[in-house]
Design a protein around this motif. Sequence first.
Motif, PDB file in Angstrom:
ATOM      1  N   UNK A   1       6.513   4.260  -6.781  1.00 24.41           N
ATOM      2  CA  UNK A   1       5.762   5.495  -7.029  1.00 24.41           C
ATOM      3  C   UNK A   1       4.270   5.215  -7.139  1.00 24.41           C
ATOM      4  N   UNK A   2       3.946   4.161  -7.881  1.00 25.78           N
ATOM      5  CA  UNK A   2       2.543   3.807  -8.082  1.00 25.78           C
ATOM      6  C   UNK A   2       1.886   3.418  -6.767  1.00 25.78           C
ATOM      7  N   UNK A   3       2.552   2.564  -5.991  1.00 26.51           N
ATOM      8  CA  UNK A   3       2.005   2.124  -4.705  1.00 26.51           C
ATOM      9  C   UNK A   3       1.822   3.284  -3.742  1.00 26.51           C
ATOM     10  N   UNK A   4       2.799   4.165  -3.689  1.00 30.41           N
ATOM     11  CA  UNK A   4       2.735   5.293  -2.753  1.00 30.41           C
ATOM     12  C   UNK A   4       1.591   6.241  -3.093  1.00 30.41           C
ATOM     13  N   UNK A   5       1.222   6.309  -4.376  1.00 33.99           N
ATOM     14  CA  UNK A   5       0.193   7.257  -4.784  1.00 33.99           C
ATOM     15  C   UNK A   5      -1.232   6.699  -4.715  1.00 33.99           C
ATOM     16  N   UNK A   6      -1.386   5.420  -4.375  1.00 28.79           N
ATOM     17  CA  UNK A   6      -2.731   4.829  -4.309  1.00 28.79           C
ATOM     18  C   UNK A   6      -3.554   5.447  -3.182  1.00 28.79           C
ATOM     19  N   UNK A   7      -4.802   5.723  -3.479  1.00 25.16           N
ATOM     20  CA  UNK A   7      -5.724   6.204  -2.452  1.00 25.16           C
ATOM     21  C   UNK A   7      -6.223   5.006  -1.646  1.00 25.16           C
ATOM     22  N   UNK A   8      -6.787   5.239  -0.464  1.00 23.42           N
ATOM     23  CA  UNK A   8      -7.352   4.116   0.296  1.00 23.42           C
ATOM     24  C   UNK A   8      -8.398   3.332  -0.502  1.00 23.42           C
ATOM     25  N   UNK A   9      -9.217   4.029  -1.275  1.00 27.59           N
ATOM     26  CA  UNK A   9     -10.231   3.342  -2.083  1.00 27.59           C
ATOM     27  C   UNK A   9      -9.571   2.443  -3.134  1.00 27.59           C
ATOM     28  N   UNK A  10      -8.492   2.924  -3.743  1.00 24.96           N
ATOM     29  CA  UNK A  10      -7.788   2.116  -4.737  1.00 24.96           C
ATOM     30  C   UNK A  10      -7.137   0.899  -4.091  1.00 24.96           C
ATOM     31  N   UNK A  11      -6.567   1.084  -2.902  1.00 19.71           N
ATOM     32  CA  UNK A  11      -5.957  -0.036  -2.179  1.00 19.71           C
ATOM     33  C   UNK A  11      -7.002  -1.110  -1.909  1.00 19.71           C
ATOM     34  N   UNK A  12      -8.167  -0.696  -1.430  1.00 23.79           N
ATOM     35  CA  UNK A  12      -9.237  -1.658  -1.141  1.00 23.79           C
ATOM     36  C   UNK A  12      -9.713  -2.366  -2.409  1.00 23.79           C
ATOM     37  N   UNK A  13      -9.811  -1.614  -3.502  1.00 22.83           N
ATOM     38  CA  UNK A  13     -10.258  -2.216  -4.758  1.00 22.83           C
ATOM     39  C   UNK A  13      -9.262  -3.253  -5.254  1.00 22.83           C
ATOM     40  N   UNK A  14      -7.974  -2.913  -5.217  1.00 26.43           N
ATOM     41  CA  UNK A  14      -6.942  -3.852  -5.664  1.00 26.43           C
ATOM     42  C   UNK A  14      -6.903  -5.074  -4.751  1.00 26.43           C
ATOM     43  N   UNK A  15      -6.978  -4.823  -3.440  1.00 22.06           N
ATOM     44  CA  UNK A  15      -6.893  -5.918  -2.468  1.00 22.06           C
ATOM     45  C   UNK A  15      -8.065  -6.880  -2.582  1.00 22.06           C
ATOM     46  N   UNK A  16      -9.201  -6.405  -3.051  1.00 28.34           N
ATOM     47  CA  UNK A  16     -10.393  -7.251  -3.088  1.00 28.34           C
ATOM     48  C   UNK A  16     -10.405  -8.236  -4.252  1.00 28.34           C
ATOM     49  N   UNK A  17      -9.409  -8.162  -5.103  1.00 29.04           N
ATOM     50  CA  UNK A  17      -9.335  -9.092  -6.225  1.00 29.04           C
ATOM     51  C   UNK A  17      -9.002 -10.504  -5.754  1.00 29.04           C
ATOM     52  N   UNK A  18      -9.077 -11.446  -6.679  1.00 32.69           N
ATOM     53  CA  UNK A  18      -8.809 -12.838  -6.316  1.00 32.69           C
ATOM     54  C   UNK A  18      -7.418 -13.303  -6.734  1.00 32.69           C
ATOM     55  N   UNK A  19      -6.548 -12.347  -7.087  1.00 32.71           N
ATOM     56  CA  UNK A  19      -5.176 -12.659  -7.471  1.00 32.71           C
ATOM     57  C   UNK A  19      -4.223 -12.034  -6.456  1.00 32.71           C
TER      58      UNK A  19
END
Length: 107
Positions: free
Chosen positions: A44-62
Amino acid sequence: MTNEQILNEIRETNLSYLMLAQNLIRTDREQALFRLGLSEEAADRLASLTPAQVLKIASGNTLVCRMRVDDDLVWNLLTNHGKGAANDAVSRLHASILMAGRHQEAA
């Protein structure tokens, strides 16, 4: 490989994984839960992520995904050490069954 290259690889992997997960969840939720080893809540959480949120999460170092194969039996079945091609399909099927059982236990 330098530290910066490793971090770039992690970010690229995160973005690919998150995009794949969203696509699978939106197309075939049940398959996504099984293939990615996700809970209903995580899906549910993954499906509701906006493109901006996906990019923000993906840009982390973990790394946001994890290795689901965590025991020698499954690794041996998947790698099929010293076996012929005829046993390959059976070994992969056995490994899939074991991982499916673990997915059900986790859910």
